[in-house]
Design an enzyme around this catalytic site. Sequence first.
Site, PDB file in Angstrom:
ATOM      1  N   ASP A  80       0.828  -1.217   0.000  1.00 24.70           N
ATOM      2  CA  ASP A  80       0.000   0.000   0.000  1.00 24.70           C
ATOM      3  C   ASP A  80       0.856   1.258   0.000  1.00 24.70           C
ATOM      4  O   ASP A  80       0.435   2.321  -0.417  1.00 24.70           O
ATOM      5  CB  ASP A  80      -0.895   0.043   1.256  1.00 24.70           C
ATOM      6  CG  ASP A  80      -2.066  -0.913   1.134  1.00 24.70           C
ATOM      7  OD1 ASP A  80      -2.774  -1.098   2.136  1.00 24.70           O
ATOM      8  OD2 ASP A  80      -2.239  -1.464   0.023  1.00 24.70           O
TER       9      ASP A  80
ATOM     10  N   HIS B  71      -3.839   8.313   7.521  1.00 22.67           N
ATOM     11  CA  HIS B  71      -3.727   6.900   7.906  1.00 22.67           C
ATOM     12  C   HIS B  71      -2.411   6.555   8.591  1.00 22.67           C
ATOM     13  O   HIS B  71      -2.321   5.528   9.257  1.00 22.67           O
ATOM     14  CB  HIS B  71      -3.861   5.996   6.669  1.00 22.67           C
ATOM     15  CG  HIS B  71      -5.171   6.072   5.976  1.00 22.67           C
ATOM     16  ND1 HIS B  71      -6.386   5.942   6.620  1.00 22.67           N
ATOM     17  CD2 HIS B  71      -5.464   6.288   4.668  1.00 22.67           C
ATOM     18  CE1 HIS B  71      -7.368   6.065   5.736  1.00 22.67           C
ATOM     19  NE2 HIS B  71      -6.850   6.282   4.547  1.00 22.67           N
TER      20      HIS B  71
ATOM     21  N   GLY C 241      -1.860   2.949   4.174  1.00 24.07           N
ATOM     22  CA  GLY C 241      -2.845   3.544   3.286  1.00 24.07           C
ATOM     23  C   GLY C 241      -2.333   4.717   2.482  1.00 24.07           C
ATOM     24  O   GLY C 241      -3.015   5.729   2.331  1.00 24.07           O
TER      25      GLY C 241
ATOM     26  N   ASP D  53     -12.777  13.050   4.252  1.00 20.36           N
ATOM     27  CA  ASP D  53     -12.306  12.047   3.297  1.00 20.36           C
ATOM     28  C   ASP D  53     -13.242  10.835   3.327  1.00 20.36           C
ATOM     29  O   ASP D  53     -13.853  10.546   4.353  1.00 20.36           O
ATOM     30  CB  ASP D  53     -10.890  11.633   3.745  1.00 20.36           C
ATOM     31  CG  ASP D  53     -10.112  10.879   2.687  1.00 20.36           C
ATOM     32  OD1 ASP D  53      -9.163  11.450   2.140  1.00 20.36           O
ATOM     33  OD2 ASP D  53     -10.470   9.701   2.443  1.00 20.36           O
TER      34      ASP D  53
ATOM     35  N   HIS E 173     -12.423   7.876   3.385  1.00 24.68           N
ATOM     36  CA  HIS E 173     -11.806   6.865   4.265  1.00 24.68           C
ATOM     37  C   HIS E 173     -11.782   7.351   5.715  1.00 24.68           C
ATOM     38  O   HIS E 173     -11.575   8.542   5.972  1.00 24.68           O
ATOM     39  CB  HIS E 173     -10.375   6.584   3.810  1.00 24.68           C
ATOM     40  CG  HIS E 173     -10.275   6.022   2.427  1.00 24.68           C
ATOM     41  ND1 HIS E 173     -10.076   6.818   1.308  1.00 24.68           N
ATOM     42  CD2 HIS E 173     -10.358   4.749   1.977  1.00 24.68           C
ATOM     43  CE1 HIS E 173     -10.037   6.054   0.230  1.00 24.68           C
ATOM     44  NE2 HIS E 173     -10.213   4.791   0.591  1.00 24.68           N
TER      45      HIS E 173
ATOM     46  N   ASP F 270     -11.903  12.434  -2.119  1.00 22.33           N
ATOM     47  CA  ASP F 270     -12.333  11.180  -2.747  1.00 22.33           C
ATOM     48  C   ASP F 270     -13.784  10.850  -2.382  1.00 22.33           C
ATOM     49  O   ASP F 270     -14.295   9.806  -2.778  1.00 22.33           O
ATOM     50  CB  ASP F 270     -11.381  10.017  -2.406  1.00 22.33           C
ATOM     51  CG  ASP F 270     -10.930   9.999  -0.953  1.00 22.33           C
ATOM     52  OD1 ASP F 270      -9.964   9.281  -0.645  1.00 22.33           O
ATOM     53  OD2 ASP F 270     -11.545  10.693  -0.121  1.00 22.33           O
TER      54      ASP F 270
ATOM     55  N   TYR G 120      -8.554  11.283  -6.170  1.00 20.74           N
ATOM     56  CA  TYR G 120      -7.771  10.649  -7.230  1.00 20.74           C
ATOM     57  C   TYR G 120      -8.279  10.979  -8.623  1.00 20.74           C
ATOM     58  O   TYR G 120      -7.723  10.506  -9.605  1.00 20.74           O
ATOM     59  CB  TYR G 120      -7.712   9.147  -6.962  1.00 20.74           C
ATOM     60  CG  TYR G 120      -7.201   8.912  -5.560  1.00 20.74           C
ATOM     61  CD1 TYR G 120      -8.083   8.653  -4.502  1.00 20.74           C
ATOM     62  CD2 TYR G 120      -5.862   9.086  -5.264  1.00 20.74           C
ATOM     63  CE1 TYR G 120      -7.620   8.514  -3.209  1.00 20.74           C
ATOM     64  CE2 TYR G 120      -5.386   8.956  -3.976  1.00 20.74           C
ATOM     65  CZ  TYR G 120      -6.271   8.680  -2.950  1.00 20.74           C
ATOM     66  OH  TYR G 120      -5.820   8.569  -1.666  1.00 20.74           O
TER      67      TYR G 120
HETATM   68  C1  LIG Z   1      -3.395   3.686  -3.807  1.00 18.67           C
HETATM   69  C2  LIG Z   1      -4.563   4.569  -3.433  1.00 18.67           C
HETATM   70  C3  LIG Z   1      -4.114   5.747  -2.608  1.00 18.67           C
HETATM   71  C4  LIG Z   1      -5.307   5.017  -4.673  1.00 18.67           C
HETATM   72  N1  LIG Z   1      -6.610   4.355  -4.525  1.00 18.67           N
HETATM   73  C5  LIG Z   1      -7.701   4.364  -5.499  1.00 18.67           C
HETATM   74  C6  LIG Z   1      -7.881   5.656  -6.169  1.00 18.67           C
HETATM   75  C7  LIG Z   1      -8.002   5.370  -7.635  1.00 18.67           C
HETATM   76  C8  LIG Z   1      -7.987   3.906  -7.842  1.00 18.67           C
HETATM   77  C9  LIG Z   1      -7.410   3.340  -6.587  1.00 18.67           C
HETATM   78  C10 LIG Z   1      -6.708   3.703  -3.384  1.00 18.67           C
HETATM   79  O1  LIG Z   1      -7.702   3.086  -2.986  1.00 18.67           O
HETATM   80  N2  LIG Z   1      -5.575   3.799  -2.705  1.00 18.67           N
HETATM   81  C11 LIG Z   1      -5.357   3.101  -1.508  1.00 18.67           C
HETATM   82  C12 LIG Z   1      -4.791   1.828  -1.562  1.00 18.67           C
HETATM   83  C13 LIG Z   1      -4.582   1.131  -0.384  1.00 18.67           C
HETATM   84  C14 LIG Z   1      -4.927   1.714   0.846  1.00 18.67           C
HETATM   85  C15 LIG Z   1      -5.483   2.995   0.895  1.00 18.67           C
HETATM   86  C16 LIG Z   1      -5.722   3.703  -0.273  1.00 18.67           C
HETATM   87  C17 LIG Z   1      -6.333   5.043  -0.239  1.00 18.67           C
HETATM   88  C18 LIG Z   1      -6.386   5.766   0.902  1.00 18.67           C
HETATM   89  C19 LIG Z   1      -7.008   7.101   0.975  1.00 18.67           C
HETATM   90  O2  LIG Z   1      -7.351   7.740  -0.003  1.00 18.67           O
HETATM   91  N3  LIG Z   1      -7.190   7.601   2.216  1.00 18.67           N
HETATM   92  O3  LIG Z   1      -7.778   8.812   2.399  1.00 18.67           O
HETATM   93 ZN   LIG Z   2      -9.302   8.733   1.080  1.00 16.76          ZN
END
Ligand SMILES: CC1(C)CN(C2CCCC2)C(=O)N1c1ccccc1/C=C/C(=O)NO
Ligand SMILES: [Zn+2]
Length: 379
Positions: free
Chosen positions: A91, A133, A141, A168, A170, A257, A296
């Site tokens: 991650d 995180h 994260g 957020d 999350h 997000d 994102y």
């Molecule tokens: C790698 C990214 C950060 C990108 N992403 C998405 C966006 C577009 C397609 C994947 C995620 O889910 N991610 C994550 C992967 C593993 C753990 C956490 C996050 C995101 C955390 C967050 O935003 N906290 O506020």
């Molecule tokens: Zn987030």
Amino acid sequence: MKKVTFICDRSLDNQLNKLEQIADRSSLVNHLVHGYGLNSKLIVLKNVIAKDDEVLSFHSTDYINHLKDLNDVKDIDEHEDNEEEYGLGYDCPLIYGIFDYVSAVVGSSLTAARSLIDGSANIAINWYGGWHHAQRDEARGFCYANDIVCAINLLRQKFQRVLYIDLDIHHGDGVENAFEYSQNVLTFSLHKYEVGFYPGSGAITDVGRGNGKFYSVNVPLKDGIRDEAYTKIFNRLLEVLMQAFHPDTLVVQCGCDSLAGDPLGTFNLTLKGYGNCVKTILSWQKPTLFLGGGGYNITNAARCWTYLTSLILGCNIATDIPDNHFFERYGPGFDLDIAEGNRPDCNSEDDIDNCISIITGTQLICFRHYLFVQCDSKN
Ligand SMILES: CC1(C)CN(C2CCCC2)C(=O)N1c1ccccc1/C=C/C(=O)NO
Ligand SMILES: [Zn+2]
């Protein structure tokens, strides 16, 4: 006259560009803010890199020393103990210059917070921060250091009670965990809470522990929530919490997000939803630090944070995207507004009302206790 500081620093842009999922996001924000002419109303601050002891106000020495050891390592496989430790791996892939990155990003939120402490501003904006995180001794994260916790620790040198708000999608677990036992920092997080959705914490029953019991407030939501319901729950809960907690300063994580159109795409907010929350926060007229976070869909993040910057300044800005370095990225509509998605809202009216009554019930009991304690101590 409202004094608003704004962190804008090309070296920070270069640092954040190391994260491929948000590459050039901060550059788009800064160029759009500039395109709308907002920078002339902001006190623009260059970044001050965090000193080790400032990062160590939260993170463990072991973790920070590990980041220092890795600073000049290009690929984790080159490093002898390359199994996933301290959270670096899937991650949170190792980025080149990881310690320099962390010192810069933590420094950005501390630089912003300092302007509230020295009184040179009543509002500070840092869209480079908001990495909620990261834990004391590990990256999590996609967050390598918790700039928010470091900033709250610094603010607590001047301000007794801090209200942390996390918009957020999350759960803001790193910040909540850091202050789980504290009644001087109230953490409030609205987030998606569903089996299998990261980080998996943040149930409504998660209220903090020990002296901090009831000072963690969690609002678990389902897919598809829209501006109106989000605004209702935000305003109703914070009306209660503000009267009971009386914070001296606020820290607001504005991870975008939760917007419709985010690749995670499961909430349905538009600029209106975020804007309503920020307008409510501004109405309290407390020293406030606004931070970024997730988000994102890069151009939507730029739209959202530019819009929030204009709200904070009290400036009305046109919906037509102005000429700026990244103009063509805003096509085909070249419109500031973000269209609401047509995903179904899985949050019923009852779900929302239940959340509100459960939380205001619990918090009222706690804060009544808190008020008695306050009264006793004064007698
Ligand atoms: C790698 C990214 C950060 C990108 N992403 C998405 C966006 C577009 C397609 C994947 C995620 O889910 N991610 C994550 C992967 C593993 C753990 C956490 C996050 C995101 C955390 C967050 O935003 N906290 O506020
Ligand atoms: Zn987030």
